[in-house]
Design a protein around this motif. Structure first.
Motif, mmCIF file in Angstrom:
data_model
loop_
_atom_site.group_PDB
_atom_site.id
_atom_site.type_symbol
_atom_site.label_atom_id
_atom_site.label_comp_id
_atom_site.label_asym_id
_atom_site.label_seq_id
_atom_site.Cartn_x
_atom_site.Cartn_y
_atom_site.Cartn_z
ATOM 1 N N ALA A 1 0.846 -1.194 0.000
ATOM 2 C CA ALA A 1 0.000 0.000 0.000
ATOM 3 C C ALA A 1 0.878 1.240 0.000
ATOM 4 C CB ALA A 1 -0.916 -0.008 1.222
ATOM 5 N N GLN A 2 0.428 2.257 -0.738
ATOM 6 C CA GLN A 2 1.251 3.435 -0.964
ATOM 7 C C GLN A 2 0.853 4.607 -0.064
ATOM 8 O OE1 GLN A 2 3.962 3.627 -3.429
ATOM 9 N NE2 GLN A 2 3.597 1.476 -2.887
ATOM 10 N N PRO A 3 1.847 5.336 0.483
ATOM 11 C CA PRO A 3 1.522 6.535 1.262
ATOM 12 C C PRO A 3 0.953 7.646 0.396
ATOM 13 C CG PRO A 3 3.893 6.301 0.990
ATOM 14 C CD PRO A 3 3.279 5.039 0.472
ATOM 15 N N TRP A 4 1.314 7.653 -0.908
ATOM 16 C CA TRP A 4 0.755 8.606 -1.871
ATOM 17 C C TRP A 4 0.182 7.801 -3.042
ATOM 18 C CZ3 TRP A 4 5.501 9.936 0.486
ATOM 19 C CH2 TRP A 4 5.464 11.078 1.280
ATOM 20 N N PRO A 5 -1.053 7.330 -2.922
ATOM 21 C CA PRO A 5 -1.611 6.465 -3.971
ATOM 22 C C PRO A 5 -1.668 7.128 -5.340
ATOM 23 C CG PRO A 5 -2.950 6.398 -1.969
ATOM 24 C CD PRO A 5 -1.978 7.510 -1.792
ATOM 25 N N GLN A 6 -1.683 8.472 -5.362
ATOM 26 C CA GLN A 6 -1.791 9.165 -6.639
ATOM 27 C C GLN A 6 -0.460 9.259 -7.370
ATOM 28 O OE1 GLN A 6 -1.617 10.544 -3.733
ATOM 29 N NE2 GLN A 6 -0.275 12.334 -3.817
ATOM 30 N N ALA A 7 0.642 8.862 -6.743
ATOM 31 C CA ALA A 7 1.959 8.978 -7.367
ATOM 32 C C ALA A 7 2.044 8.122 -8.626
ATOM 33 C CB ALA A 7 3.054 8.576 -6.388
ATOM 34 N N ALA B 1 5.489 11.738 -5.992
ATOM 35 C CA ALA B 1 4.304 12.010 -5.176
ATOM 36 C C ALA B 1 3.773 13.422 -5.385
ATOM 37 C CB ALA B 1 4.632 11.809 -3.701
ATOM 38 N N LEU B 2 4.542 14.277 -6.052
ATOM 39 C CA LEU B 2 4.140 15.663 -6.239
ATOM 40 C C LEU B 2 3.354 15.821 -7.534
ATOM 41 C CD1 LEU B 2 7.491 17.376 -5.211
ATOM 42 C CD2 LEU B 2 5.488 16.923 -3.795
ATOM 43 N N PRO B 3 2.459 16.815 -7.602
ATOM 44 C CA PRO B 3 1.703 17.051 -8.842
ATOM 45 C C PRO B 3 2.634 17.332 -10.008
ATOM 46 C CG PRO B 3 0.773 18.295 -7.008
ATOM 47 C CD PRO B 3 2.086 17.739 -6.522
ATOM 48 N N GLU B 4 2.253 16.858 -11.189
ATOM 49 C CA GLU B 4 3.113 16.992 -12.365
ATOM 50 C C GLU B 4 2.472 17.844 -13.464
ATOM 51 O OE1 GLU B 4 4.297 13.204 -13.773
ATOM 52 O OE2 GLU B 4 5.373 12.672 -11.947
ATOM 53 N N GLU B 5 1.473 18.650 -13.113
ATOM 54 C CA GLU B 5 0.820 19.442 -14.147
ATOM 55 C C GLU B 5 1.774 20.473 -14.751
ATOM 56 O OE1 GLU B 5 -0.494 18.702 -11.276
ATOM 57 O OE2 GLU B 5 -2.313 17.582 -11.799
ATOM 58 N N VAL C 1 12.176 -0.269 0.308
ATOM 59 C CA VAL C 1 12.630 1.081 -0.039
ATOM 60 C C VAL C 1 11.461 2.034 0.141
ATOM 61 C CG1 VAL C 1 13.594 2.545 -1.853
ATOM 62 C CG2 VAL C 1 14.298 0.146 -1.682
ATOM 63 N N ASP C 2 11.673 3.097 0.901
ATOM 64 C CA ASP C 2 10.627 4.090 1.157
ATOM 65 C C ASP C 2 11.194 5.471 0.866
ATOM 66 O OD1 ASP C 2 7.918 4.716 2.231
ATOM 67 O OD2 ASP C 2 9.091 5.829 3.713
ATOM 68 N N LEU C 3 10.576 6.193 -0.077
ATOM 69 C CA LEU C 3 11.071 7.481 -0.546
ATOM 70 C C LEU C 3 10.090 8.582 -0.159
ATOM 71 C CD1 LEU C 3 12.148 6.304 -4.117
ATOM 72 C CD2 LEU C 3 13.541 6.368 -2.035
ATOM 73 N N VAL C 4 10.619 9.697 0.373
ATOM 74 C CA VAL C 4 9.788 10.762 0.925
ATOM 75 C C VAL C 4 10.197 12.108 0.325
ATOM 76 C CG1 VAL C 4 9.026 11.921 3.030
ATOM 77 C CG2 VAL C 4 9.587 9.474 3.084
#
Length: 269
Positions: free
Chosen positions: A150-156, A193-197, A223-226
């Motif tokens: 499960a992802q901490p930022w599912p939208q990534a 995890a950041l918006p890419e617009e 591996v966990d990236l923040v």
């Protein structure tokens, strides 16, 4: 070794030819439409540095700057400078060269075994065991399999938390396992995890790894990236590598270009 000789493995990545004292050359070449993977160059640079220190001295940190794009279809030469060998630490500098130009500049430090307290302050990130996670395909890695918890930022767009392990057995050499961890540490990005617009993460500028405790990379590691910051056309994130027992094996940090427009190094970019 070339792609025509069969599918390369992680053991091919972690093989260097000694040309002369403190001078090494990679033996793996293959065709790749993308620039040479930075994790491969960093892992081989650390391996070259490690070949010049006493066998009981293992890497505790590396700091690398990616200066130019490399080409996977040609060998990379690694030149090691022996800055210092002290009572407990050895310091090395490595440059990775292609065509006479520097692709990567790295400083690496090695430490002899030292007794002392062992304290891990934070618990490992929360993740389902690998056996309960679906497969994840991570590009550019040889002989590595991955799972997606499960992802901490599912939208990534790219997962920021994943399990990985080598699918080939690795020798019982702690240096090789540290190099395999380095190979893995450059894949993915916490900035997904950041918006890419308006902008997207691009090529790596610099990369650092601290090795806290030994870990076998033919066993699962998480591996966990923040993400932390984007400014001045650069994005910065940190990460951790932990074992299935929750032991913190390594910490990493990376800064990448973060420019307007789609990332040209991504599929479809």
């Amino acid at each position: 070794m070339s792609a025509t000789a069969g599918e390369p493995t992680l053991l091919d990545v972690l093989t260097l030819e000694e040309i002369d004292r403190d001078l090494y050359r990679s033996t793996l070449v293959f065709t790749d439409p993308l620039p040479l993977y930075g994790g491969q160059v960093a892992a081989q640079a650390l391996l070259a540095a490690g070949r010049t220190v006493a066998p009981d001295r293992l890497p505790h940190s590396l700091h690398g700057y990616f200066l130019r794009s490399g080409d996977a279809a040609r060998p990379t030469v690694y030149r090691v400078d022996r800055d210092r060998d002290g009572g407990s630490f050895s310091a090395r500098r490595v440059v990775a060269l292609q065509g006479g130009e520097v692709v990567l500049s790295m400083s690496a430090s090695f430490q002899a075994p030292t007794a002392g307290p062992d304290v891990q302050v934070a618990a490992a990130p929360d993740a389902e065991p690998p056996a309960q996670c679906p497969p994840l395909t991570l590009p550019r890695l040889f002989s590595m399999e991955s799972r997606r918890p499960a992802q901490p930022w599912p939208q990534a767009r790219i997962p920021t938390r994943f399990w990985s392990r080598a699918t080939v057995g690795l020798p019982a050499d702690p240096l090789l396992h540290a190099c395999a961890l380095t190979y893995l540490s450059d894949i993915g990005t916490g900035l997904s995890a950041l918006p890419e617009e308006e902008a997207a993460p691009g090529p790596t500028l610099d990369h650092a790894v601290w090795f806290h405790r030994p870990a076998r990379l033919d066993d699962w590691v998480l591996v966990d990236l923040v993400p932390h910051s984007v400014s001045g056309g650069r994005g910065w994130y940190t990460g951790s590598v932990t074992t299935t027992e929750g032991v913190l094996a390594a910490s990493l940090t990376q800064e990448t270009l973060f420019r307007p427009g789609r990332n040209p190094f991504r599929p479809g970019g």
